[in-house]
Design a protein around this motif. Structure first.
Motif, PDB file in Angstrom:
ATOM      1  N   GLY A  36      38.063  31.193  10.126  1.00  0.00           N
ATOM      2  CA  GLY A  36      38.433  32.595  10.040  1.00  0.00           C
ATOM      3  C   GLY A  36      37.515  33.505  10.831  1.00  0.00           C
ATOM      4  N   GLY A  37      36.334  33.031  11.176  1.00  0.00           N
ATOM      5  CA  GLY A  37      35.413  33.853  11.954  1.00  0.00           C
ATOM      6  C   GLY A  37      34.879  35.029  11.162  1.00  0.00           C
ATOM      7  N   HIS A  38      33.964  35.789  11.758  1.00  0.00           N
ATOM      8  CA  HIS A  38      33.378  36.982  11.133  1.00  0.00           C
ATOM      9  C   HIS A  38      32.966  36.721   9.688  1.00  0.00           C
ATOM     10  CE1 HIS A  38      34.525  39.253  14.621  1.00  0.00           C
ATOM     11  NE2 HIS A  38      35.774  38.861  14.470  1.00  0.00           N
ATOM     12  N   ALA A  39      32.340  35.586   9.463  1.00  0.00           N
ATOM     13  CA  ALA A  39      31.790  35.213   8.163  1.00  0.00           C
ATOM     14  C   ALA A  39      32.864  34.856   7.132  1.00  0.00           C
ATOM     15  CB  ALA A  39      30.865  36.281   7.591  1.00  0.00           C
ATOM     16  N   ALA A  40      34.148  35.024   7.448  1.00  0.00           N
ATOM     17  CA  ALA A  40      35.184  34.657   6.479  1.00  0.00           C
ATOM     18  C   ALA A  40      35.188  33.153   6.219  1.00  0.00           C
ATOM     19  CB  ALA A  40      36.558  35.102   6.967  1.00  0.00           C
ATOM     20  N   GLY A  41      34.936  32.364   7.258  1.00  0.00           N
ATOM     21  CA  GLY A  41      34.976  30.913   7.125  1.00  0.00           C
ATOM     22  C   GLY A  41      33.903  30.393   6.202  1.00  0.00           C
ATOM     23  N   ASP A  42      32.690  30.906   6.351  1.00  0.00           N
ATOM     24  CA  ASP A  42      31.642  30.358   5.486  1.00  0.00           C
ATOM     25  C   ASP A  42      31.790  30.876   4.067  1.00  0.00           C
ATOM     26  OD1 ASP A  42      30.682  32.863   6.228  1.00  0.00           O
ATOM     27  OD2 ASP A  42      28.589  32.251   5.935  1.00  0.00           O
ATOM     28  N   VAL A  43      32.341  32.072   3.902  1.00  0.00           N
ATOM     29  CA  VAL A  43      32.650  32.554   2.542  1.00  0.00           C
ATOM     30  C   VAL A  43      33.693  31.642   1.900  1.00  0.00           C
ATOM     31  CG1 VAL A  43      33.748  34.413   1.237  1.00  0.00           C
ATOM     32  CG2 VAL A  43      32.022  34.947   2.968  1.00  0.00           C
ATOM     33  N   ALA A  44      34.748  31.318   2.659  1.00  0.00           N
ATOM     34  CA  ALA A  44      35.844  30.509   2.110  1.00  0.00           C
ATOM     35  C   ALA A  44      35.354  29.137   1.670  1.00  0.00           C
ATOM     36  CB  ALA A  44      36.958  30.374   3.153  1.00  0.00           C
ATOM     37  N   SER A  45      34.582  28.469   2.513  1.00  0.00           N
ATOM     38  CA  SER A  45      34.149  27.111   2.152  1.00  0.00           C
ATOM     39  C   SER A  45      33.206  27.139   0.950  1.00  0.00           C
ATOM     40  CB  SER A  45      33.509  26.405   3.349  1.00  0.00           C
ATOM     41  OG  SER A  45      32.376  27.102   3.811  1.00  0.00           O
ATOM     42  N   ARG A  46      32.368  28.164   0.876  1.00  0.00           N
ATOM     43  CA  ARG A  46      31.426  28.233  -0.250  1.00  0.00           C
ATOM     44  C   ARG A  46      32.123  28.597  -1.569  1.00  0.00           C
ATOM     45  NH1 ARG A  46      29.203  28.071   4.081  1.00  0.00           N
ATOM     46  NH2 ARG A  46      27.067  27.417   4.489  1.00  0.00           N
ATOM     47  N   VAL A  47      33.122  29.444  -1.488  1.00  0.00           N
ATOM     48  CA  VAL A  47      33.888  29.767  -2.698  1.00  0.00           C
ATOM     49  C   VAL A  47      34.592  28.514  -3.223  1.00  0.00           C
ATOM     50  CG1 VAL A  47      35.952  30.994  -3.519  1.00  0.00           C
ATOM     51  CG2 VAL A  47      34.189  32.223  -2.228  1.00  0.00           C
ATOM     52  N   LEU A  71      43.836  25.530  -7.203  1.00  0.00           N
ATOM     53  CA  LEU A  71      44.500  26.818  -7.457  1.00  0.00           C
ATOM     54  C   LEU A  71      43.472  27.944  -7.591  1.00  0.00           C
ATOM     55  CD1 LEU A  71      47.239  25.620  -9.996  1.00  0.00           C
ATOM     56  CD2 LEU A  71      47.557  26.249  -7.599  1.00  0.00           C
ATOM     57  N   ARG A  72      42.400  27.681  -8.356  1.00  0.00           N
ATOM     58  CA  ARG A  72      41.372  28.709  -8.522  1.00  0.00           C
ATOM     59  C   ARG A  72      40.641  28.977  -7.205  1.00  0.00           C
ATOM     60  NH1 ARG A  72      39.674  25.734 -13.057  1.00  0.00           N
ATOM     61  NH2 ARG A  72      37.729  25.325 -11.967  1.00  0.00           N
ATOM     62  N   ALA A  73      40.410  27.917  -6.435  1.00  0.00           N
ATOM     63  CA  ALA A  73      39.717  28.084  -5.154  1.00  0.00           C
ATOM     64  C   ALA A  73      40.553  28.940  -4.203  1.00  0.00           C
ATOM     65  CB  ALA A  73      39.424  26.724  -4.529  1.00  0.00           C
ATOM     66  N   ALA A  74      41.860  28.710  -4.178  1.00  0.00           N
ATOM     67  CA  ALA A  74      42.730  29.484  -3.284  1.00  0.00           C
ATOM     68  C   ALA A  74      42.687  30.967  -3.650  1.00  0.00           C
ATOM     69  CB  ALA A  74      44.160  28.945  -3.364  1.00  0.00           C
ATOM     70  N   ARG A  75      42.750  31.231  -4.956  1.00  0.00           N
ATOM     71  CA  ARG A  75      42.685  32.626  -5.415  1.00  0.00           C
ATOM     72  C   ARG A  75      41.322  33.228  -5.079  1.00  0.00           C
ATOM     73  NH1 ARG A  75      45.014  31.757 -10.392  1.00  0.00           N
ATOM     74  NH2 ARG A  75      42.981  31.374 -11.295  1.00  0.00           N
ATOM     75  N   GLY A  76      40.277  32.469  -5.340  1.00  0.00           N
ATOM     76  CA  GLY A  76      38.918  32.948  -5.082  1.00  0.00           C
ATOM     77  C   GLY A  76      38.674  33.230  -3.609  1.00  0.00           C
ATOM     78  N   GLY A  87      41.010  34.161   6.110  1.00  0.00           N
ATOM     79  CA  GLY A  87      40.008  33.105   5.963  1.00  0.00           C
ATOM     80  C   GLY A  87      40.591  31.995   5.129  1.00  0.00           C
ATOM     81  N   GLY A  88      40.138  30.814   5.374  1.00  0.00           N
ATOM     82  CA  GLY A  88      40.612  29.677   4.595  1.00  0.00           C
ATOM     83  C   GLY A  88      39.642  28.537   4.788  1.00  0.00           C
ATOM     84  N   THR A  89      39.939  27.454   4.104  1.00  0.00           N
ATOM     85  CA  THR A  89      39.044  26.310   4.212  1.00  0.00           C
ATOM     86  C   THR A  89      39.804  25.005   3.981  1.00  0.00           C
ATOM     87  OG1 THR A  89      36.956  25.352   3.410  1.00  0.00           O
ATOM     88  CG2 THR A  89      38.352  26.397   1.760  1.00  0.00           C
ATOM     89  N   THR A  90      39.349  23.963   4.628  1.00  0.00           N
ATOM     90  CA  THR A  90      39.797  22.627   4.273  1.00  0.00           C
ATOM     91  C   THR A  90      39.050  22.207   3.014  1.00  0.00           C
ATOM     92  OG1 THR A  90      38.062  21.336   5.364  1.00  0.00           O
ATOM     93  CG2 THR A  90      39.882  22.098   6.761  1.00  0.00           C
ATOM     94  N   GLY A 161      43.499  28.965   0.657  1.00  0.00           N
ATOM     95  CA  GLY A 161      43.201  30.389   0.758  1.00  0.00           C
ATOM     96  C   GLY A 161      44.067  31.156   1.740  1.00  0.00           C
ATOM     97  N   THR A 162      44.767  30.454   2.625  1.00  0.00           N
ATOM     98  CA  THR A 162      45.586  31.163   3.601  1.00  0.00           C
ATOM     99  C   THR A 162      47.010  31.381   3.100  1.00  0.00           C
ATOM    100  OG1 THR A 162      46.020  29.045   4.660  1.00  0.00           O
ATOM    101  CG2 THR A 162      44.303  30.419   5.636  1.00  0.00           C
ATOM    102  N   GLY A 163      47.558  30.452   2.360  1.00  0.00           N
ATOM    103  CA  GLY A 163      48.906  30.612   1.845  1.00  0.00           C
ATOM    104  C   GLY A 163      48.874  31.020   0.386  1.00  0.00           C
ATOM    105  N   ALA A 164      50.040  31.123  -0.212  1.00  0.00           N
ATOM    106  CA  ALA A 164      50.111  31.527  -1.608  1.00  0.00           C
ATOM    107  C   ALA A 164      49.544  30.437  -2.516  1.00  0.00           C
ATOM    108  CB  ALA A 164      51.556  31.840  -1.978  1.00  0.00           C
ATOM    109  N   VAL A 165      49.996  29.227  -2.314  1.00  0.00           N
ATOM    110  CA  VAL A 165      49.605  28.119  -3.193  1.00  0.00           C
ATOM    111  C   VAL A 165      49.152  26.951  -2.318  1.00  0.00           C
ATOM    112  CG1 VAL A 165      50.418  26.484  -4.935  1.00  0.00           C
ATOM    113  CG2 VAL A 165      51.273  28.835  -4.942  1.00  0.00           C
ATOM    114  N   PRO A 166      47.986  26.383  -2.606  1.00  0.00           N
ATOM    115  CA  PRO A 166      47.556  25.229  -1.812  1.00  0.00           C
ATOM    116  C   PRO A 166      48.416  24.012  -2.134  1.00  0.00           C
ATOM    117  CG  PRO A 166      46.053  25.557  -3.644  1.00  0.00           C
ATOM    118  CD  PRO A 166      47.033  26.702  -3.686  1.00  0.00           C
TER     119      PRO A 166
END
Ligand code: MG
Length: 262
Positions: A36-47, A71-76, A87-90, A161-166
């Motif tokens: 996601g860039g601009h720090a979104a990626g590292d926020v996403a993976s850490r959440v 489910l909680r991770a996607a919302r978070g 932002g999103g994460t594998t 984190g990118t779609g509605a439901v992982p």
């Protein structure tokens, strides 16, 4: 199931940030590669890692527990990244589990981080990438050996984190008495081929040493992306495979399995 493990991560030689995160707290082992860039990626993976860390220390973790974490991770991730930003994460990993007293690996995946299993000296990719190149391979439009050179090799088709439901995939595999599981971000597999990964996994009996040497090798080979590795061994890990290949010894008694796979 008795396990030992090791982990390592590196920013690599090109990226300014390490947007990967990992978790190695039994019974949950995983890698998350944020984007996601601009720090979104590292926020996403850490959440995502923080959500799965709530499973750490539990005696038993089920498929439903892992699905709830997704489910909680996607919302978070959506909340943490914020409106207007993407932002999103594998998330790829394993939970050692049991069924009727038999040990199993519960493998889960969203995205293009990977889970491999080394058993009896053979390295097998367990997870299947959610990526454009995997779809091209599946439909016969791209040869596997051309995947790493494809211009869309980094484009994934599912993320947390990118779609509605992982939409994770799951596999349940019987765990062998000398299994070694490798979990890695694509920063490893874009620098090292399967033969190199297998050699380094076989060469290092200690899982922490194996994780560190794999990351180091990927950075030395170019380090074009963040590199993260988690190595999980059952019992004594693949060292016993090496021993059996090089030292003639009688087959272990059947009770051996019961002793080492509690
Ligand atoms: Mg990556």
């Amino acid at each position: 199931m008795q396990t030992s493990w090791g982990s390592a991560t590196d920013r690599g030689r090109v990226r300014r940030l390490n947007e990967d995160a990992l978790l190695a707290q039994p019974p949950v082992f995983l890698v998350a590669d944020g984007m996601g860039g601009h720090a979104a990626g590292d926020v996403a993976s850490r959440v995502a890692v923080a959500e799965f860390a709530t499973l750490a220390g539990r005696d038993a973790v089920t498929h439903d527990d892992v699905q709830d974490c997704f489910l909680r991770a996607a919302r978070g991730v959506r909340e943490a990244v914020g409106a207007g930003r993407t932002g999103g994460t594998t998330v790829a990993g394993v939970v050692p589990t049991g069924s009727d007293g038999e040990p199993y690996w519960l493998v889960f995946n969203v995205g293009d981080s990977r889970v491999y299993r080394l058993a009896d000296g053979a390295l097998e990719q367990v997870s299947v990438d959610h990526s454009i190149v995997q779809e091209l391979i599946d439909t016969g439009r791209l040869r596997p050996q051309d995947a790493e050179a494809h211009p869309d090799r980094h484009v994934i088709t599912r993320a947390v984190g990118t779609g509605a439901v992982p939409n994770p995939d799951y596999w349940l595999l019987p765990a062998g008495p000398a299994d070694r599981v490798l979990i890695c971000s694509d920063g490893l597999t874009q620098e090292l081929d399967d033969d190199a990964i297998r050699f380094l996994l076989m060469d290092q009996p200690d899982p922490q040493a194996a994780a560190e040497i794999l990351v180091q090798a990927a950075v030395e080979a170019g380090g074009r992306d963040n590199v993260s590795v988690v190595v999980v061994d059952v019992g004594a890990g693949p060292a016993s495979v090496v021993d059996e290949a090089t030292v003639e010894r009688p087959a272990p008694p059947a009770a051996h399995d019961a002793e080492t796979l509690q």
